[in-house]
Design an enzyme around this catalytic site. Structure first.
Site, PDB file in Angstrom:
ATOM      1  N   THR A  22      37.689  36.033  48.753  1.00 44.06           N
ATOM      2  CA  THR A  22      36.283  35.861  48.368  1.00 44.06           C
ATOM      3  C   THR A  22      35.871  36.785  47.226  1.00 44.06           C
ATOM      4  OG1 THR A  22      35.582  37.432  50.076  1.00 44.06           O
ATOM      5  CG2 THR A  22      35.637  35.098  50.677  1.00 44.06           C
ATOM      6  N   SER A  24      36.253  37.710  42.926  1.00 43.93           N
ATOM      7  CA  SER A  24      35.811  36.955  41.750  1.00 43.93           C
ATOM      8  C   SER A  24      36.614  35.678  41.560  1.00 43.93           C
ATOM      9  CB  SER A  24      35.929  37.836  40.498  1.00 43.93           C
ATOM     10  OG  SER A  24      35.052  38.942  40.574  1.00 43.93           O
ATOM     11  N   CYS A 137      47.422  35.731  35.284  1.00 48.76           N
ATOM     12  CA  CYS A 137      46.537  35.328  34.188  1.00 48.76           C
ATOM     13  C   CYS A 137      47.230  35.529  32.846  1.00 48.76           C
ATOM     14  CB  CYS A 137      45.226  36.097  34.261  1.00 48.76           C
ATOM     15  SG  CYS A 137      45.386  37.900  34.209  1.00 48.76           S
TER      16      CYS A 137
END
Length: 306
Positions: A22, A24, A137
């Site tokens: 929960t 970002s 990422c």
């Protein structure tokens, strides 16, 4: 073009998905899932009942639980897709617990477990069940360009340096720094065939926060500036099909050294613009889940189990 079937996505029945985590990433995932025509967010699970992520999900009408993976395991029927937005160590346990379930587990942690997916390189066709790794990422930002360069030129060495704002580098990111570097480096080698690779992650405390950037350094004898630019621009255009904030900021050739700086701004209802690192991996994860929905559609129409 990304290997997907966009027309089919808009004609298939919705599939049930759960989000574990929960922070970002999890909050942005919930937002992107709610915008999808085929994904139905039927559980958001965390461990802190007072977390902002659980409160936000509940406010959007999503069922929530503070029992974490326990809530996923206790569901009356398996979810079609589970997104894991926790951390690498927790993901290994989640995979073990869900192995016997008829569920696709999409991993947004740098655990190095599962089939690695970079949409513009591998396509987004997931295995029928099991584990899909979104790498990191930095991997999602750098691999498309690194792969394109290695496919066109004789690349001898690759180094990728990513910079993220400290305000969006949460606890899980900081816990996973070693895994992040190792997993990103593994993906660079796997998708380029280059033996010498290196990945670096910088967490910037700059104010205002630094927009997510990834710089690809490639040693490529014989590469000319015009061809390099064309190759890089083509790769970036394909990524923008699902991550519109992806941009080439610099593209230089200095002798044998190619340096490409990429910047990603977030296209999100939840994230600040500088959090492109979270946006690009979440966007890739949703693409994988939507294509999985297309694969499940024939069985759903027949009313049979998978």
């Amino acid at each position: 073009m990304i290997v997907t079937d966009d027309s089919a996505v808009h004609t298939v029945p919705g599939i049930s998905v759960a989000v574990i985590g929960t922070g970002s990433i999890g909050q942005d995932l919930v937002s992107k899932i709610r915008r999808s025509p085929v994904l139905d967010c039927t559980l958001v699970a965390g461990r802190d009942p007072e977390s902002a992520g659980l409160r936000r999900a509940a406010g959007l009408g999503c069922p929530t639980s503070a029992d974490g993976i326990g809530a996923v395991l206790a569901a009356p029927r398996p979810f079609d897709v589970v997104f894991d937005a926790t951390n690498a160590r927790a993901h290994a346990e989640h995979r073990r617990l869900l192995r016997s379930f008829d569920t696709l587990l999409i991993d947004l942690t740098p655990s190095k477990i599962g089939q690695m997916v970079v949409p513009t390189v591998t396509g987004v066709h997931a295995p029928p069940e099991g584990d899909v790794s979104l790498i990191s990422c930095g991997g999602q930002a750098s691999v498309p360009v690194a792969h394109a360069l290695a496919d066109r030129f004789d690349v001898r060495y690759l180094e990728v340096v990513s910079t993220v704002a400290s305000s969006v580098a949460g606890r899980a990111t900081r816990l996973n720094l070693d895994e992040y570097v190792a997993t990103t480096q593994q993906a660079l080698t796997a998708f380029t065939g280059v033996g010498g690779t290196k990945a670096i992650l910088n967490i910037s405390p700059a104010v205002p926060p630094a927009t997510f950037r990834t710089t690809v350094h490639a040693v490529a004898p014989g590469a000319d500036a015009g061809t390099v630019r064309a190759v890089v621009d083509e790769a970036a255009a394909r990524v923008r099909e699902f991550a519109p904030g992806y941009r080439v900021r610099t593209c230089d050739v200095r002798g044998e050294l190619v340096v490409v700086t990429l910047e990603v701004t977030a296209d999100s209802e939840v994230l600040p613009a500088y959090a492109g690192n979270l946006d690009i991996i979440d966007a890739a994860a949703v693409l994988v889940a939507e294509q999985h929905a297309v694969r499940l559609a024939p069985a759903a129409r027949r009313g049979v189990s998978r």
